[in-house]
Write an enzyme that holds these catalytic residues in place. Sequence first.
Site, PDB file in Angstrom:
ATOM      1  CG  ASP A  30      -2.102   0.869   1.126  1.00 46.81           C
ATOM      2  OD1 ASP A  30      -2.284   1.491   0.058  1.00 46.81           O
ATOM      3  OD2 ASP A  30      -2.851   0.966   2.100  1.00 46.81           O
ATOM      4  NE  ARG A  34      -1.406   6.618   1.287  1.00 43.16           N
ATOM      5  CZ  ARG A  34      -1.552   5.682   2.219  1.00 43.16           C
ATOM      6  NH1 ARG A  34      -1.337   5.977   3.473  1.00 43.16           N
ATOM      7  NH2 ARG A  34      -1.903   4.467   1.889  1.00 43.16           N
ATOM      8  NE  ARG A  43      -4.375   6.639  -7.462  1.00 44.61           N
ATOM      9  CZ  ARG A  43      -4.204   6.275  -6.187  1.00 44.61           C
ATOM     10  NH1 ARG A  43      -3.897   7.170  -5.289  1.00 44.61           N
ATOM     11  NH2 ARG A  43      -4.353   5.024  -5.832  1.00 44.61           N
ATOM     12  CG  HIS A  47      -0.093   1.907  -9.237  1.00 39.69           C
ATOM     13  ND1 HIS A  47      -0.261   1.561  -7.915  1.00 39.69           N
ATOM     14  CD2 HIS A  47      -1.243   2.544  -9.595  1.00 39.69           C
ATOM     15  CE1 HIS A  47      -1.450   1.976  -7.492  1.00 39.69           C
ATOM     16  NE2 HIS A  47      -2.063   2.578  -8.492  1.00 39.69           N
ATOM     17  CB  SER A  75      -8.337  -6.190  -3.633  1.00 37.13           C
ATOM     18  OG  SER A  75      -9.008  -4.969  -3.863  1.00 37.13           O
ATOM     19  CD  GLU A  77     -12.673  -5.911  -1.749  1.00 36.29           C
ATOM     20  OE1 GLU A  77     -11.464  -6.131  -1.980  1.00 36.29           O
ATOM     21  OE2 GLU A  77     -13.403  -6.716  -1.121  1.00 36.29           O
ATOM     22  CG  LEU A 141       9.645 -16.972  -2.718  1.00 34.22           C
ATOM     23  CD1 LEU A 141      10.191 -15.946  -1.723  1.00 34.22           C
ATOM     24  CD2 LEU A 141       9.333 -16.273  -4.024  1.00 34.22           C
ATOM     25  NE  ARG A 200      -8.297  -0.236   5.736  1.00 34.84           N
ATOM     26  CZ  ARG A 200      -7.837   1.001   5.722  1.00 34.84           C
ATOM     27  NH1 ARG A 200      -7.949   1.761   6.793  1.00 34.84           N
ATOM     28  NH2 ARG A 200      -7.272   1.497   4.643  1.00 34.84           N
ATOM     29  CD  GLU A 213       2.617 -13.355  15.584  1.00 35.89           C
ATOM     30  OE1 GLU A 213       2.422 -12.192  15.971  1.00 35.89           O
ATOM     31  OE2 GLU A 213       2.289 -14.361  16.250  1.00 35.89           O
TER      32      GLU A 213
HETATM   33  C1  FPP Z   1      -2.063   0.247  -3.177  1.00 34.15           C
HETATM   34  O1  FPP Z   1      -1.545   1.543  -3.238  1.00 34.15           O
HETATM   35  C2  FPP Z   1      -1.532  -0.537  -4.258  1.00 34.15           C
HETATM   36  C3  FPP Z   1      -2.283  -1.203  -5.175  1.00 34.15           C
HETATM   37  C4  FPP Z   1      -3.753  -1.193  -5.169  1.00 34.15           C
HETATM   38  C5  FPP Z   1      -1.658  -1.934  -6.267  1.00 34.15           C
HETATM   39  C6  FPP Z   1      -0.382  -2.643  -5.947  1.00 34.15           C
HETATM   40  C7  FPP Z   1       0.350  -2.758  -7.199  1.00 34.15           C
HETATM   41  C8  FPP Z   1       1.681  -2.718  -7.365  1.00 34.15           C
HETATM   42  C9  FPP Z   1       2.620  -2.679  -6.255  1.00 34.15           C
HETATM   43  C10 FPP Z   1       2.273  -2.666  -8.715  1.00 34.15           C
HETATM   44  C11 FPP Z   1       1.936  -3.786  -9.600  1.00 34.15           C
HETATM   45  C12 FPP Z   1       2.354  -5.087  -9.080  1.00 34.15           C
HETATM   46  C13 FPP Z   1       3.048  -5.995  -9.763  1.00 34.15           C
HETATM   47  C14 FPP Z   1       3.269  -7.333  -9.195  1.00 34.15           C
HETATM   48  C15 FPP Z   1       3.623  -5.712 -11.072  1.00 34.15           C
HETATM   49  P1  FPP Z   1      -2.556   2.751  -3.396  1.00 34.15           P
HETATM   50  O2  FPP Z   1      -2.698   3.063  -4.825  1.00 34.15           O
HETATM   51  O3  FPP Z   1      -3.839   2.432  -2.713  1.00 34.15           O
HETATM   52  O4  FPP Z   1      -1.790   3.884  -2.645  1.00 34.15           O
HETATM   53  P2  FPP Z   1      -2.446   5.078  -1.820  1.00 34.15           P
HETATM   54  O5  FPP Z   1      -3.205   4.443  -0.692  1.00 34.15           O
HETATM   55  O6  FPP Z   1      -1.253   5.841  -1.348  1.00 34.15           O
HETATM   56  O7  FPP Z   1      -3.300   5.848  -2.760  1.00 34.15           O
END
Ligand code: FPP
Length: 250
Positions: A30, A34, A43, A47, A75, A77, A141, A200, A213
């Site tokens: 997460d 930000r 954004r 990513h 997810s 969602e 892994l 969460r 954990e």
């Molecule tokens: C949450 O950050 C992150 C996600 C919903 C996507 C996670 C995706 C990646 C790490 C990149 C793609 C993954 C792979 C395996 C190539 P957020 O956007 O909710 O951040 P914020 O809460 O700061 O807005």
Amino acid sequence: MSGDREQLKTELLEQIDKDNIPAHIGIIMDGNGRWAKARGKTRIHGHQEGARRVKTVVRFANDLGVRHISLYAFSVENWARPSFEVSALMRLIRAYIIRERNDLHAEGVQFRLLGRMEELAPEIIRQANISTELMKNNPGLSLNLCINYGGRAEIVDAIKRIITEGYKPGEISEQLVSQHLYWPELPDVDLMVRTSGEMRTSNFHLWRGAYAELYFTPVLWPDFDNAELLKAILAYQNRERRFGKTSEQL
Ligand code: FPP
């Protein structure tokens, strides 16, 4: 990694108990948005940086002897996000699977996709299947990429399959449910990490994470380097896992 971070990583590594590495780590990645906003970037850029971080963390976890790493990349969602962001995430995930395939294979990693497959683009499933098949006999892994994943959805899907297979109520047990989850061979999650300060678990690994954990860190995912992974493992090693028993019984 900067010199300071390398130094910290070396110091932390010395404190790690190599015989007590969590077998299965789940990570809620997460804070990409930000991280980007703080730098005046989009954004999507966040990513992209997050995807870059996946590579270093997976490689290091494999080196440490972690057996499974589940990454919450999308997810059930997340479809509610703006459509351009959903498309960008799907493109990133697809590109990651293709681009990293050979390196992951060379490192001895296995690959699995966890989630509701039927709602994903066929091309993502096809690429994932190529990786899974190529790497299935690797000794290292298992990288479990959770896409269109939801813990509740996983349990619902397990129940549907159990009913389809004709089990009677008296035959239903925790073991039977475990055997009908996505990739039943995956063990319970030992350590669940969430970055960015949110506390969460957001529908991640509800069943397998029952005794995980929990480790929450304010670090945003694109900044989560190998030293941060070691801090999470050290925190895990300092916990007493009782699984319902008393300390004296352990
Ligand atoms: C949450 O950050 C992150 C996600 C919903 C996507 C996670 C995706 C990646 C790490 C990149 C793609 C993954 C792979 C395996 C190539 P957020 O956007 O909710 O951040 P914020 O809460 O700061 O807005």
